[in-house]
Write a protein that holds these residues in place. Structure first.
Motif, PDB file in Angstrom:
ATOM      1  N   PHE A 172       0.839  -1.221  -0.206  1.00  0.00           N
ATOM      2  CA  PHE A 172       0.006  -0.134   0.033  1.00  0.00           C
ATOM      3  C   PHE A 172       1.059   1.254   0.072  1.00  0.00           C
ATOM      4  O   PHE A 172       2.152   1.140   0.435  1.00  0.00           O
ATOM      5  CB  PHE A 172      -0.793  -0.073   1.220  1.00  0.00           C
ATOM      6  N   MET A 173       0.301   2.373  -0.557  1.00  0.00           N
ATOM      7  CA  MET A 173       1.031   3.646  -0.459  1.00  0.00           C
ATOM      8  C   MET A 173       0.865   4.459   0.884  1.00  0.00           C
ATOM      9  O   MET A 173      -0.217   4.152   1.563  1.00  0.00           O
ATOM     10  CB  MET A 173       0.356   4.394  -1.717  1.00  0.00           C
ATOM     11  N   LEU A 174       2.038   4.684   1.251  1.00  0.00           N
ATOM     12  CA  LEU A 174       2.054   5.489   2.673  1.00  0.00           C
ATOM     13  C   LEU A 174       2.590   6.944   2.348  1.00  0.00           C
ATOM     14  O   LEU A 174       3.813   6.779   2.149  1.00  0.00           O
ATOM     15  CB  LEU A 174       2.947   4.650   3.598  1.00  0.00           C
ATOM     16  N   ARG A 175       2.098   7.876   2.757  1.00  0.00           N
ATOM     17  CA  ARG A 175       2.471   9.149   2.821  1.00  0.00           C
ATOM     18  C   ARG A 175       2.854   9.678   4.191  1.00  0.00           C
ATOM     19  O   ARG A 175       2.279   9.855   5.116  1.00  0.00           O
ATOM     20  CB  ARG A 175       1.696  10.294   2.251  1.00  0.00           C
ATOM     21  N   ILE A 176       4.157  10.007   4.271  1.00  0.00           N
ATOM     22  CA  ILE A 176       4.682  10.476   5.475  1.00  0.00           C
ATOM     23  C   ILE A 176       5.809  11.731   5.138  1.00  0.00           C
ATOM     24  O   ILE A 176       6.125  11.990   3.967  1.00  0.00           O
ATOM     25  CB  ILE A 176       5.536   9.502   6.202  1.00  0.00           C
ATOM     26  N   SER A 177       5.935  12.643   6.038  1.00  0.00           N
ATOM     27  CA  SER A 177       6.925  13.916   5.754  1.00  0.00           C
ATOM     28  C   SER A 177       8.188  13.322   5.526  1.00  0.00           C
ATOM     29  O   SER A 177       8.710  12.323   5.874  1.00  0.00           O
ATOM     30  CB  SER A 177       6.758  14.502   7.185  1.00  0.00           C
ATOM     31  N   ASP A 178       8.860  14.229   4.936  1.00  0.00           N
ATOM     32  CA  ASP A 178      10.242  14.088   4.542  1.00  0.00           C
ATOM     33  C   ASP A 178      11.126  13.665   5.779  1.00  0.00           C
ATOM     34  O   ASP A 178      11.929  12.826   6.103  1.00  0.00           O
ATOM     35  CB  ASP A 178      11.029  15.025   3.938  1.00  0.00           C
ATOM     36  N   GLU A 179      11.044  14.587   6.812  1.00  0.00           N
ATOM     37  CA  GLU A 179      11.764  14.428   8.021  1.00  0.00           C
ATOM     38  C   GLU A 179      11.469  13.045   8.748  1.00  0.00           C
ATOM     39  O   GLU A 179      12.530  12.477   9.271  1.00  0.00           O
ATOM     40  CB  GLU A 179      11.102  15.646   9.099  1.00  0.00           C
TER      41      GLU A 179
END
Length: 66
Positions: free
Chosen positions: A6-13
């Motif tokens: 699945f796709m997971l979107r998280i911050s770059d940090e």
């Protein structure tokens, strides 16, 4: 064991921190995230009861029992 992608979107940090933690523990980022989630589920079940997964018309239904 079957796996799910699945796709997971998280911050770059957060991503960069996960990469560093994974490196220090000898895992890939993916395996580190899987490890973290597994530990969370174990902790959740200790506090809330076992999660039973039932198949109903090919849809996974989660229920908790105490």
């Amino acid at each position: 064991m079957e796996t799910t992608s699945f796709m997971l979107r998280i911050s770059d940090e957060l991503n960069n921190k996960l990469v560093e933690i994974a490196k220090s523990e000898g895992r890939s980022k993916n395996k580190q995230i899987e490890y973290i989630l597994k530990k969370y589920v174990e902790s959740y079940q200790e506090n809330n009861g076992k999660i039973n997964i039932n198949q109903n018309n090919n849809n996974k239904v989660l229920t908790t029992t105490e």
